[in-house]
Design a protein around this motif. Sequence first.
Motif, PDB file in Angstrom:
ATOM      1  N   GLU A 175       0.836  -1.205   0.000  1.00  0.00           N
ATOM      2  CA  GLU A 175       0.000   0.000   0.000  1.00  0.00           C
ATOM      3  C   GLU A 175       0.871   1.256   0.000  1.00  0.00           C
ATOM      4  N   CYS A 176       1.941   1.248   0.766  1.00  0.00           N
ATOM      5  CA  CYS A 176       2.860   2.398   0.768  1.00  0.00           C
ATOM      6  C   CYS A 176       3.455   2.621  -0.621  1.00  0.00           C
ATOM      7  N   ASP A 177       3.855   1.526  -1.273  1.00  0.00           N
ATOM      8  CA  ASP A 177       4.418   1.647  -2.620  1.00  0.00           C
ATOM      9  C   ASP A 177       3.383   2.216  -3.587  1.00  0.00           C
ATOM     10  N   ARG A 178       2.130   1.779  -3.475  1.00  0.00           N
ATOM     11  CA  ARG A 178       1.072   2.327  -4.339  1.00  0.00           C
ATOM     12  C   ARG A 178       0.884   3.827  -4.091  1.00  0.00           C
ATOM     13  N   LYS A 179       0.896   4.215  -2.811  1.00  0.00           N
ATOM     14  CA  LYS A 179       0.734   5.645  -2.483  1.00  0.00           C
ATOM     15  C   LYS A 179       1.883   6.471  -3.057  1.00  0.00           C
ATOM     16  N   LEU A 180       3.107   5.957  -2.905  1.00  0.00           N
ATOM     17  CA  LEU A 180       4.257   6.693  -3.441  1.00  0.00           C
ATOM     18  C   LEU A 180       4.161   6.833  -4.963  1.00  0.00           C
ATOM     19  N   ARG A 225       1.379   6.980  -6.667  1.00  0.00           N
ATOM     20  CA  ARG A 225       0.337   7.987  -6.918  1.00  0.00           C
ATOM     21  C   ARG A 225       0.869   9.398  -6.650  1.00  0.00           C
ATOM     22  N   HIS A 226       1.679   9.540  -5.602  1.00  0.00           N
ATOM     23  CA  HIS A 226       2.253  10.863  -5.293  1.00  0.00           C
ATOM     24  C   HIS A 226       3.179  11.316  -6.423  1.00  0.00           C
ATOM     25  N   ARG A 227       3.973  10.384  -6.957  1.00  0.00           N
ATOM     26  CA  ARG A 227       4.869  10.731  -8.066  1.00  0.00           C
ATOM     27  C   ARG A 227       4.052  11.160  -9.292  1.00  0.00           C
ATOM     28  N   ALA A 228       2.962  10.403  -9.541  1.00  0.00           N
ATOM     29  CA  ALA A 228       2.099  10.743 -10.678  1.00  0.00           C
ATOM     30  C   ALA A 228       1.462  12.116 -10.464  1.00  0.00           C
ATOM     31  N   ALA A 229       1.071  12.410  -9.218  1.00  0.00           N
ATOM     32  CA  ALA A 229       0.479  13.727  -8.924  1.00  0.00           C
ATOM     33  C   ALA A 229       1.511  14.829  -9.141  1.00  0.00           C
ATOM     34  N   LEU A 230       2.756  14.572  -8.727  1.00  0.00           N
ATOM     35  CA  LEU A 230       3.824  15.549  -8.920  1.00  0.00           C
ATOM     36  C   LEU A 230       4.056  15.794 -10.415  1.00  0.00           C
ATOM     37  N   GLU A 231       4.091  14.709 -11.185  1.00  0.00           N
ATOM     38  CA  GLU A 231       4.298  14.831 -12.633  1.00  0.00           C
ATOM     39  C   GLU A 231       3.111  15.524 -13.314  1.00  0.00           C
ATOM     40  N   ALA A 232       1.924  15.419 -12.681  1.00  0.00           N
ATOM     41  CA  ALA A 232       0.731  16.067 -13.254  1.00  0.00           C
ATOM     42  C   ALA A 232       0.629  17.523 -12.851  1.00  0.00           C
ATOM     43  N   GLY A 233       1.579  18.006 -12.027  1.00  0.00           N
ATOM     44  CA  GLY A 233       1.590  19.423 -11.689  1.00  0.00           C
ATOM     45  C   GLY A 233       1.136  19.757 -10.284  1.00  0.00           C
ATOM     46  N   ALA A 234       1.035  18.789  -9.398  1.00  0.00           N
ATOM     47  CA  ALA A 234       0.641  19.080  -8.010  1.00  0.00           C
ATOM     48  C   ALA A 234       1.741  19.878  -7.323  1.00  0.00           C
ATOM     49  N   ASP A 235       1.381  20.538  -6.218  1.00  0.00           N
ATOM     50  CA  ASP A 235       2.315  21.364  -5.448  1.00  0.00           C
ATOM     51  C   ASP A 235       3.459  20.480  -4.925  1.00  0.00           C
ATOM     52  N   PRO A 236       4.706  20.749  -5.317  1.00  0.00           N
ATOM     53  CA  PRO A 236       5.838  19.920  -4.902  1.00  0.00           C
ATOM     54  C   PRO A 236       6.005  19.841  -3.385  1.00  0.00           C
ATOM     55  N   ALA A 237       5.747  20.933  -2.678  1.00  0.00           N
ATOM     56  CA  ALA A 237       5.895  20.928  -1.216  1.00  0.00           C
ATOM     57  C   ALA A 237       4.882  19.975  -0.583  1.00  0.00           C
ATOM     58  N   LEU A 238       3.653  20.005  -1.087  1.00  0.00           N
ATOM     59  CA  LEU A 238       2.600  19.132  -0.559  1.00  0.00           C
ATOM     60  C   LEU A 238       2.905  17.672  -0.870  1.00  0.00           C
ATOM     61  N   SER A 248       4.847  12.305   0.731  1.00  0.00           N
ATOM     62  CA  SER A 248       5.846  11.255   0.507  1.00  0.00           C
ATOM     63  C   SER A 248       6.621  10.943   1.782  1.00  0.00           C
ATOM     64  N   ARG A 249       6.991  11.987   2.543  1.00  0.00           N
ATOM     65  CA  ARG A 249       7.703  11.759   3.815  1.00  0.00           C
ATOM     66  C   ARG A 249       6.845  10.935   4.767  1.00  0.00           C
ATOM     67  N   GLU A 250       5.539  11.249   4.841  1.00  0.00           N
ATOM     68  CA  GLU A 250       4.633  10.513   5.730  1.00  0.00           C
ATOM     69  C   GLU A 250       4.548   9.038   5.311  1.00  0.00           C
ATOM     70  N   VAL A 251       4.424   8.799   4.023  1.00  0.00           N
ATOM     71  CA  VAL A 251       4.317   7.424   3.523  1.00  0.00           C
ATOM     72  C   VAL A 251       5.639   6.684   3.711  1.00  0.00           C
ATOM     73  N   GLN A 252       6.758   7.373   3.490  1.00  0.00           N
ATOM     74  CA  GLN A 252       8.057   6.732   3.675  1.00  0.00           C
ATOM     75  C   GLN A 252       8.280   6.355   5.142  1.00  0.00           C
TER      76      GLN A 252
END
Length: 194
Positions: free
Chosen positions: A83-88, A90-103, A108-112
């Motif tokens: 589940e953590c790997d899936r979340k990470l 999704r976070h990478r995909a969100a970053l690549e789609a233009g989501a706020d890098p800080a958020l 990512s830190r929480e999931v890691q």
Amino acid sequence: MQGNWNNGRAHYRCRFPNEYAVANKLDHPLTVYIREDAILDPLDTWLAESLSASSVEQSLMELDASRPVNDLQIETARRSLEECDRKLSRHRAALEAGADPALVAQWSREVQAERAVAEAHLAMIGSQQTAGGRMGREQIRDVVAALGGLLNVLRKAAPEDKAEVYRELGLTLTYDHETQKVLAEVQTAPTVCA
């Protein structure tokens, strides 16, 4: 019951009806004596039959069923890692789609951190199993066969070794004075090991 010597033989004695039988409204004789040798041979025979070659497969399945805690913990930790790997991902995909890098970095830190906990838990379970020396089905089968059967081993064992085997098996004996029978039950703990 307490261990007691009577007429040169080991017995088990119960003579405390005032402490528990009367208080619990049980019909209980003043004193009950059971000779140890009347219990040990049938007990050892029952244990040996439970682990005989003809029933070893069933016994091994029962042993496996009696230790599901680690298997469940391992499966839970592995699912958490997945589940953590899936979340990470999704976070990478969100970053690549233009989501706020800080958020995304915060998520990512929480999931890691969550993943690190799951990895540590999985490693701890693995080290406990290795340190505990838990035997697999094949190893148990080989040991029982190599020993020439549990009955022979139990019959030849020193009393303190027998007591340790009984303790590790979670053996309890319940005597019914009306039927003059002993009910033997074994309930192994999940930590039974080699």
